[in-house]
Write an enzyme that holds these catalytic residues in place. Sequence first.
Site, PDB file in Angstrom:
ATOM      1  N   LYS A 153       0.823  -1.214   0.000  1.00 28.26           N
ATOM      2  CA  LYS A 153       0.000   0.000   0.000  1.00 28.26           C
ATOM      3  C   LYS A 153       0.857   1.264   0.000  1.00 28.26           C
ATOM      4  CE  LYS A 153      -3.844   1.501   2.875  1.00 28.26           C
ATOM      5  NZ  LYS A 153      -4.616   1.102   4.054  1.00 28.26           N
ATOM      6  N   GLU A 183       8.770 -12.575  28.197  1.00 27.94           N
ATOM      7  CA  GLU A 183       7.704 -11.577  28.137  1.00 27.94           C
ATOM      8  C   GLU A 183       6.531 -12.114  28.939  1.00 27.94           C
ATOM      9  OE1 GLU A 183       8.676  -9.206  24.024  1.00 27.94           O
ATOM     10  OE2 GLU A 183       7.186 -10.775  23.901  1.00 27.94           O
ATOM     11  N   HIS A 226      -2.018  -3.086  23.941  1.00 30.98           N
ATOM     12  CA  HIS A 226      -0.702  -3.264  24.570  1.00 30.98           C
ATOM     13  C   HIS A 226      -0.644  -2.348  25.784  1.00 30.98           C
ATOM     14  CE1 HIS A 226       3.617  -3.514  25.111  1.00 30.98           C
ATOM     15  NE2 HIS A 226       3.671  -4.457  24.191  1.00 30.98           N
ATOM     16  N   ARG A 236      -1.179  -9.513  28.862  1.00 29.36           N
ATOM     17  CA  ARG A 236      -1.256  -8.082  28.547  1.00 29.36           C
ATOM     18  C   ARG A 236      -2.663  -7.498  28.644  1.00 29.36           C
ATOM     19  NH1 ARG A 236       1.191  -8.008  22.459  1.00 29.36           N
ATOM     20  NH2 ARG A 236       3.081  -8.389  23.616  1.00 29.36           N
ATOM     21  N   HIS A 267      -3.204  -2.666  19.779  1.00 25.89           N
ATOM     22  CA  HIS A 267      -1.966  -3.271  19.286  1.00 25.89           C
ATOM     23  C   HIS A 267      -2.200  -4.359  18.245  1.00 25.89           C
ATOM     24  CE1 HIS A 267       2.249  -4.272  19.475  1.00 25.89           C
ATOM     25  NE2 HIS A 267       2.029  -5.487  19.914  1.00 25.89           N
ATOM     26  N   ARG A 312      -3.746 -12.727  22.473  1.00 30.82           N
ATOM     27  CA  ARG A 312      -2.523 -13.311  21.910  1.00 30.82           C
ATOM     28  C   ARG A 312      -1.374 -13.274  22.925  1.00 30.82           C
ATOM     29  NH1 ARG A 312       1.914 -11.028  19.568  1.00 30.82           N
ATOM     30  NH2 ARG A 312       0.908  -8.984  19.445  1.00 30.82           N
TER      31      ARG A 312
HETATM   32  C1  SIN Z   1       6.328  -6.119  22.400  1.00 33.92           C
HETATM   33  O1  SIN Z   1       7.502  -6.004  22.083  1.00 33.92           O
HETATM   34  O2  SIN Z   1       5.897  -5.861  23.513  1.00 33.92           O
HETATM   35  C2  SIN Z   1       5.358  -6.557  21.375  1.00 33.92           C
HETATM   36  C3  SIN Z   1       5.465  -7.991  21.182  1.00 33.92           C
HETATM   37  C4  SIN Z   1       4.198  -8.512  20.618  1.00 33.92           C
HETATM   38  O3  SIN Z   1       3.280  -7.769  20.308  1.00 33.92           O
HETATM   39  O4  SIN Z   1       4.073  -9.720  20.557  1.00 33.92           O
END
Ligand code: SIN
Length: 486
Positions: free
Chosen positions: A34, A112, A223, A270, A330, A366
């Site tokens: 795009k 994470e 996020h 998250r 996000h 996710r």
């Molecule tokens: C992040 O770096 O926090 C994003 C990673 C993700 O969205 O999986």
Amino acid sequence: MKTSYDVLIIGTGIAGLNTALALPKSLSVLIVSKDYAWECNTFYAQGGVAVAKDDADIPLHVNDTLSAGAGHCDTEAVNVLCSEGPAAIKRLIDRGFKFDTDEAGNLLYTKEAAHSTNRILHAGGDATGRYIHLFLMEQLPFPILYNTHVTDLLLDEGTCYGARVFHNDTIFNLYARKVIIASGGVGSLYEYHTNARTISADMQGICLNHGIALCDMEMMQFHPTAFVLGNSVRKQLLSESLRGEGALVVDEEGKRFVFEYDPRGELAPRDVVSRAIFQYKQKTHKEVYLDLSAFSEDHFKQRFPSIYFNMTNIGYNVPHQRIPISPAFHYSMGGIKTDLHGRVLHVNDLFAVGECAHTGVHGANRLASNSLLEGLVFSTRVANEVIATQESTKTMKRFSESEAVLMCENDKVLKNELRHLMWNDAGIIREKQRLEKALQRVESMLALSIGKLLRLRLLVSREIITSALKRKTSLGAHYIKEEVTR
Ligand code: SIN
């Protein structure tokens, strides 16, 4: 210009590019972008790629994905993702891609939220997406048509024959035996988001326009840690790996209030952390910060060079100065319904892969860093399916090249109103009445004389709102205040 191809790929993120790389050079393939090819969510992905470290970690990765997904995942899709993930990463490494390693050459894995172990690979510190994107682009054997806006799919009697595009001020058709949608999610529908500016739900809207099913569109991920001040359209992401490696979420007095919402504190899934920050701000009217004091400046600069550069540029003395944060939209767990080979249900020769697709792999929320892996794993599956079903005998139909008006004068104002409405009324915390009011407004905008591109956004917004209204109890990222019954 040539307008007939074996395969047309819409989108230049990890899903589109990796599909292209898995196709034989003997096929004629065109990729449409795009904007610049790097204006995609892959390019801005910081944290990394989640992957099972060894065979024993596969069931753990499956469990973490299922539990972040709040019991709403398709278990088979999750098994595919986690068990085919290591081979997908190996292919990338074998091609020459370099993830970050220690001095002895061992891969470095970070942690994470909601991962039970360190299993996130990264590259360039916090520039994983950018590094992967550049690497895939360098390898690409097929042409990209830039600045090309897809305005429609060429569909007839349940078969796809290509796409109508707007390029160089001209509308024309691109014909293909197979069409792969890899166009990303829906970020621009929301006022605050971390997505590339090109990500505006066009393809999801085109699918809705043709009666092609989207699934789980109420499942929108926010996020927890974005820097949303300033005028940029895409808000600056502050990677979850910062928290994985010691950054804290604090209020003005330095209190780690997330523990009041979940015993896992900053490392809760998250959706939980996003809601905690959002609700705490609403309740206390206090500012919330990401405290980076766990990092030395040297280490921070080396491990998170992009965040260091971006925040320093804006005027923050990181890691010494804390950063004001807010959740921001996000990622869309919902998308175009496909099977596990990326085939769009009930449409021949049409595929969807990556964030635009819904395989059920992410459920209601996710797991961090599963999306780049999804792009790698499912694009290979799509490419294999395209190869297995490529037939030269498909009789190609011709389609008219006329198109509705794409943009009208007042669309920009309405687009901004829509973003505001989606953020406030279909965002992190939802209420039936507000959703109903938002739905009414979306319907009234749809009745105006508007351009097709805005109409597509509105169709997807309507789908998000009606899906949210249908799901009457909270689940994962969909949080709806229950009505008080007397
Ligand atoms: C992040 O770096 O926090 C994003 C990673 C993700 O969205 O999986």
